[in-house]
Write an enzyme that holds these catalytic residues in place. Structure first.
Site, mmCIF file in Angstrom:
data_model
loop_
_atom_site.group_PDB
_atom_site.id
_atom_site.type_symbol
_atom_site.label_atom_id
_atom_site.label_comp_id
_atom_site.label_asym_id
_atom_site.label_seq_id
_atom_site.Cartn_x
_atom_site.Cartn_y
_atom_site.Cartn_z
ATOM 1 N N LYS A 4 -1.404 4.775 -8.190
ATOM 2 C CA LYS A 4 -0.369 4.338 -8.026
ATOM 3 C C LYS A 4 -0.501 3.834 -6.639
ATOM 4 C CE LYS A 4 1.152 8.073 -9.820
ATOM 5 N NZ LYS A 4 2.061 8.910 -10.468
ATOM 6 N N ASN A 5 -0.465 4.981 -6.040
ATOM 7 C CA ASN A 5 -0.540 5.146 -4.038
ATOM 8 C C ASN A 5 -0.978 3.359 -3.992
ATOM 9 O OD1 ASN A 5 -0.317 7.393 -4.730
ATOM 10 N ND2 ASN A 5 -1.846 8.226 -3.447
ATOM 11 N N HIS B 187 -6.150 12.234 -14.246
ATOM 12 C CA HIS B 187 -5.413 12.665 -13.706
ATOM 13 C C HIS B 187 -5.600 12.217 -12.185
ATOM 14 C CE1 HIS B 187 -2.666 15.601 -12.742
ATOM 15 N NE2 HIS B 187 -2.738 15.557 -10.851
ATOM 16 N N GLU C 25 -3.154 8.802 -9.901
ATOM 17 C CA GLU C 25 -2.500 8.925 -8.342
ATOM 18 C C GLU C 25 -3.390 8.073 -7.844
ATOM 19 O OE1 GLU C 25 -0.266 12.045 -10.131
ATOM 20 O OE2 GLU C 25 -0.073 11.077 -8.157
HETATM 21 O O1 LIG Z 1 -0.959 5.886 2.887
HETATM 22 S S1 LIG Z 1 -1.611 4.738 2.653
HETATM 23 O O2 LIG Z 1 -2.227 3.742 2.668
HETATM 24 C C1 LIG Z 1 -2.702 5.324 0.969
HETATM 25 C C2 LIG Z 1 -2.829 6.729 0.795
HETATM 26 C C3 LIG Z 1 -3.183 7.332 -0.340
HETATM 27 C C4 LIG Z 1 -3.857 6.273 -0.873
HETATM 28 O O3 LIG Z 1 -4.232 6.777 -2.571
HETATM 29 C C5 LIG Z 1 -3.248 5.133 -0.662
HETATM 30 C C6 LIG Z 1 -3.484 4.312 0.660
HETATM 31 O O4 LIG Z 1 -2.940 2.686 0.504
HETATM 32 N N1 LIG Z 1 -0.484 3.882 1.818
HETATM 33 C C7 LIG Z 1 0.808 4.880 0.883
HETATM 34 C C8 LIG Z 1 1.835 3.417 0.843
HETATM 35 C C9 LIG Z 1 2.686 3.194 -0.170
HETATM 36 C C10 LIG Z 1 4.125 2.522 -0.140
HETATM 37 C C11 LIG Z 1 3.656 2.027 1.047
HETATM 38 C C12 LIG Z 1 2.468 2.274 1.820
HETATM 39 C C13 LIG Z 1 2.007 2.618 1.789
HETATM 40 C C14 LIG Z 1 0.490 3.411 2.210
#
Ligand SMILES: O=S(=O)(c1ccc(O)cc1O)N1Cc2ccccc2C1
Length: 394
Positions: A241-242, A234, A238
């Site tokens: 995906k980020n 889980h 997440e």
């Molecule tokens: O804030 S982050 O650095 C970021 C946050 C959490 C994570 O798990 C990975 C990451 O990379 N990041 C999320 C995101 C979404 C769309 C466009 C640009 C970004 C940049």
């Protein structure tokens, strides 16, 4: 009346105060599950579930009244009231009667189903409140405090109920698993499953997805690690995906996407999974906002329907951190704006140290809801009204 008893302390030092939640460790849950005694499990849940429900139901009453009047919040509370009564109805029943045990398993399944959409419904309630009353830092902090405790309480109740359902229901489980616990949890398999699931969504929507390198630190014997694979997958789903969204959006016009990297290291106390992306990162001052429920709901991107499916309603990171903290681990984000982000998932190696992390309602709790905003005792600007900006300690 019942809750008044619940926070009653019993006399004598040696006994656990009456009606306080009893945190279980992963090793206790494992050996309890290996014994497979439905009667003992029934008796434990019969005591423990009403206590955990009552503690969080009492905490609801300290929420800002603006939130309590929202219909989504009223709906969630009605689910908790109903489930509390259903479990209570088994209090005097005979644990040796197999009919009672069968009815209990049905009741558990009903409760799990009833509460399936609690996270979404509460998120809707917060949005309704913000649309009706607006938002300020104090309300936002109280909601952050409550939701972390509310969702952790929910994770703990669902863990106990799904263990009982998996052990004594007629669900065919993975051969070696005890309920949802794997005595030999294969973290590399968890990484692979989560990566494939996230990549499938990313490729479907963005036509491309970054590849992944997996490195296992020298000397990290990953065998015989007791954990709940579902929780690890889980969390990793997440953060994958980020990371994928960040890389695809930051390198939008490029043919070659920089790879993601996973490093797994296992020491004496921690098994750590580090995920690194080159997705451009986020400014340092915005890092803690990643874990705020309000932030992820407040600046709602205008839903044009073009939203990337990788961008959920934004509760992904706060909830993932609760799953990590549930058994005494953690989830930490460390970003370099202009380059990318590292996410560290810390997990306890020793299952007897992996105790459930449970919120308990006491005088500290109620004071947290009354606390006035602290005035900053640090100054970082010459502008007078700036210098009284409160120093948030989230
Ligand atoms: O804030 S982050 O650095 C970021 C946050 C959490 C994570 O798990 C990975 C990451 O990379 N990041 C999320 C995101 C979404 C769309 C466009 C640009 C970004 C940049």
């Amino acid at each position: 009346k019942l809750f008044a008893q619940i926070i009653r302390k019993c006399h004598g030092r040696s006994q656990k105060p009456l009606y306080q939640p009893s945190p279980m460790s992963l090793s206790e849950l494992l050996s309890f599950g290996q014994k497979k005694c439905e009667k003992k499990s029934f008796q434990f849940l019969n005591d423990e579930i009403p206590i955990r429900l009552a503690h969080i139901m009492r905490e609801f009453e300290d929420l800002p009244k603006e939130l309590l009047t929202m219909k989504s919040v009223k709906l969630v509370r009605s689910w908790y009231d109903l489930s509390f009564k259903e479990v209570q109805s088994f209090a005097e029943k005979d644990p040796d009667d197999t009919k009672v045990l069968a009815e209990f398993s049905v009741a558990i399944q009903n409760i799990l189903n009833r509460h399936s959409y609690v996270v979404e419904t509460m998120a809707q309630g917060v949005i309704e409140m913000e649309d009706t009353y607006g938002m300020d830092d104090k309300i936002s902090e109280r909601i952050q405090y409550f939701l972390d405790r509310f969702y952790m309480n929910r994770i703990s109740i669902r863990m106990l109920l799904t263990q009982h359902a998996a052990l004594f229901g007629n669900i065919t489980n993975h051969p070696r698993r005890i309920g949802h616990i794997d005595p030999n949890c294969d973290v590399i398999e968890c990484v692979s499953n989560a990566f494939k699931a996230a990549r499938q969504i990313c490729e479907h929507y963005h036509m491309q997805a970054p590849e992944l390198d997996v490195i296992t630190a020298d000397g990290s014997k990953l065998s015989n690690f007791v954990y709940v694979p579902g929780h690890i997958e889980h969390i990793l789903f997440e953060v994958f995906k980020n990371a994928m969204r960040a890389v695809v959006e930051y390198h939008r016009d490029k043919l070659e996407l920089p790879k993601l990297q996973i490093i797994v290291a296992k020491g004496k106390q921690d098994l750590t999974i580090k995920l690194s992306d080159q997705g451009g990162g986020v400014p340092y001052q915005d890092q803690d906002k990643l874990f705020q429920y309000m932030y992820s709901t407040a600046p709602r991107p205008q839903y044009t329907g073009q939203e990337s499916p990788l961008a959920g309603y934004g509760y992904g990171l706060p909830l993932s951190r609760l799953y990590a903290r549930y058994f005494q681990g953690d989830l930490v984000v460390s970003s370099m704006e202009g380059y990318g982000t590292d996410v560290y998932l810390y997990l306890k190696v020793n299952s007897s140290e992996a105790n459930e992390c449970l919120p308990i309602y006491n005088t500290t709790t109620s004071r947290m809801y009354e606390a006035e905003k602290v005035v900053s005792d640090w100054s970082s600007s010459t502008n007078w009204n700036q210098s009284i900006r409160t120093y948030s300690t989230t």
